[in-house]
Design a protein around this motif. Structure first.
Motif, PDB file in Angstrom:
ATOM      1  N   THR A  25       0.797  -1.221   0.000  1.00  0.00           N
ATOM      2  CA  THR A  25       0.000   0.000   0.000  1.00  0.00           C
ATOM      3  C   THR A  25       0.831   1.273   0.000  1.00  0.00           C
ATOM      4  O   THR A  25       0.279   2.373  -0.009  1.00  0.00           O
ATOM      5  N   SER A  26       2.147   1.138  -0.007  1.00  0.00           N
ATOM      6  CA  SER A  26       3.010   2.313  -0.068  1.00  0.00           C
ATOM      7  C   SER A  26       4.390   1.892  -0.533  1.00  0.00           C
ATOM      8  O   SER A  26       4.713   0.697  -0.581  1.00  0.00           O
ATOM      9  N   GLY A  27       5.209   2.877  -0.883  1.00  0.00           N
ATOM     10  CA  GLY A  27       6.614   2.638  -1.170  1.00  0.00           C
ATOM     11  C   GLY A  27       6.880   1.589  -2.227  1.00  0.00           C
ATOM     12  O   GLY A  27       6.243   1.549  -3.284  1.00  0.00           O
ATOM     13  N   ILE A  28       7.840   0.710  -1.937  1.00  0.00           N
ATOM     14  CA  ILE A  28       8.256  -0.322  -2.885  1.00  0.00           C
ATOM     15  C   ILE A  28       7.093  -1.244  -3.232  1.00  0.00           C
ATOM     16  O   ILE A  28       6.902  -1.620  -4.397  1.00  0.00           O
ATOM     17  N   ALA A  63       7.307  -4.688   5.673  1.00  0.00           N
ATOM     18  CA  ALA A  63       8.350  -4.437   6.669  1.00  0.00           C
ATOM     19  C   ALA A  63       8.061  -3.113   7.354  1.00  0.00           C
ATOM     20  O   ALA A  63       7.286  -2.291   6.861  1.00  0.00           O
ATOM     21  N   ARG A  64       8.719  -2.910   8.477  1.00  0.00           N
ATOM     22  CA  ARG A  64       8.619  -1.653   9.195  1.00  0.00           C
ATOM     23  C   ARG A  64      10.010  -1.262   9.673  1.00  0.00           C
ATOM     24  O   ARG A  64      10.879  -2.127   9.873  1.00  0.00           O
ATOM     25  N   LEU A 124      10.062   4.375   5.076  1.00  0.00           N
ATOM     26  CA  LEU A 124      10.823   3.434   5.892  1.00  0.00           C
ATOM     27  C   LEU A 124      12.291   3.834   5.946  1.00  0.00           C
ATOM     28  O   LEU A 124      12.894   3.882   7.020  1.00  0.00           O
ATOM     29  N   LEU A 125      12.879   4.133   4.798  1.00  0.00           N
ATOM     30  CA  LEU A 125      14.283   4.543   4.764  1.00  0.00           C
ATOM     31  C   LEU A 125      14.497   5.797   5.597  1.00  0.00           C
ATOM     32  O   LEU A 125      15.410   5.863   6.434  1.00  0.00           O
ATOM     33  N   GLY A 172      19.367  10.102   0.859  1.00  0.00           N
ATOM     34  CA  GLY A 172      18.445  10.032  -0.260  1.00  0.00           C
ATOM     35  C   GLY A 172      18.427   8.626  -0.824  1.00  0.00           C
ATOM     36  O   GLY A 172      19.094   7.721  -0.336  1.00  0.00           O
ATOM     37  N   GLY A 173      17.666   8.446  -1.883  1.00  0.00           N
ATOM     38  CA  GLY A 173      17.585   7.127  -2.495  1.00  0.00           C
ATOM     39  C   GLY A 173      16.926   7.190  -3.846  1.00  0.00           C
ATOM     40  O   GLY A 173      16.435   8.237  -4.281  1.00  0.00           O
ATOM     41  N   ASP A 174      16.924   6.062  -4.531  1.00  0.00           N
ATOM     42  CA  ASP A 174      16.274   5.960  -5.832  1.00  0.00           C
ATOM     43  C   ASP A 174      14.756   5.884  -5.657  1.00  0.00           C
ATOM     44  O   ASP A 174      14.247   5.720  -4.550  1.00  0.00           O
TER      45      ASP A 174
END
Length: 257
Positions: free
Chosen positions: A14-17, A86-87, A191-192, A199-201
């Protein structure tokens, strides 16, 4: 694995990856069943059309057991399971109602339970993290009651457990069945940013990496760094560590398996 016509389960969608992966896979598979902790009405507009959404909060192991039953009722057999939910570690060590450190339960015990209750699908992809490479698996203290607690430490510890179990499970399988784990990349997600000031991709990059790994063949037991096979933490490949973790896991999940 050719995903056309296959039944795929994707957790943490439901979010992110997970959300990016759901959007990427939705029209490439036969049936996509996704999981998240929110109410269906809260995520309906985010998810692609045609997916089956099932709610489950991984901080309650009984909810994971119910989720597995609901998934079997929807699909019967599952061809591909992607354990992505994951959390991050919370700021302070926190126990669930089941009595486990919440990061360890959510990121490790819950996906292991779901995998077992779905009958160990023919292909299992466990989304791990490169942080596991710097972790130490504390088999005498998996809930981090006596060892140093920090959010990133708890997260890396849980992911090392997941990679270790993936290696153990893989050794029990007969090809073409396969269990693999992967680091999806350093991806800009909530999460990151909850644990690291970097930062991230984009999540779309991680989704492409996940799709790539999900469609491989002949790779049972492989740990991927994005799309490249790589060496995991040496603890993960040690048979004695695998067996001890397995015994601890079975004890933690007794009554649910």
């Amino acid at each position: 694995m050719d995903l056309a016509g296959k039944t795929v389960v994707l957790t943490g969608a439901t979010s992110g990856i997970g959300l990016a992966t759901a959007r990427l896979l939705a029209d490439r598979v036969g049936l996509l069943i996704v999981q998240g902790p929110e109410k269906a009405a809260e995520v309906r507009d985010r998810l692609p059309a045609g997916v089956v959404y099932l709610r489950a909060d991984y901080s309650e192991l009984a909810a994971v057991a119910r989720l597995a039953g609901d998934m079997r009722a929807e699909a019967g057999a599952v061809d591909l399971l992607i354990n992505n939910a994951a959390r991050p570690g919370p700021p302070a060590r926190t126990l669930t109602g089941d009595g486990h450190e919440i990061t360890f339960q959510t990121n490790y015990l819950a996906p292991v339970l779901l995998t077992a209750l779905l009958g160990e699908p023919p292909r299992v992809v466990n989304v791990a993290s490169a942080t596991h490479l710097s972790a130490t698996l504390h088999l005498d203290d998996v809930d981090l009651a006596r060892h140093r607690y920090a959010p990133d430490v708890a997260y890396a510890h849980s992911k090392l457990a997941l990679v270790t179990e993936t290696c153990r499970l893989a050794a029990t399988l007969t090809p073409p069945a396969a269990a693999v784990s992967m680091h999806p990349g350093i991806i800009s997600t909530a999460l990151l940013h909850a644990m690291f000031s970097i930062g991230g991709d984009s999540p779309a990059r991680a989704a492409e990496n996940l799709r790539y790994v999900a469609t491989r063949d002949g790779d049972n037991g492989t740990y991927y760094d994005e799309r490249e096979p790589a060496d995991p933490n040496p603890q993960a490949t040690d048979p004695r560590t695998q067996q001890r973790l397995y015994e601890l896991t079975r004890a933690a999940l007794s009554g649910l398996l």
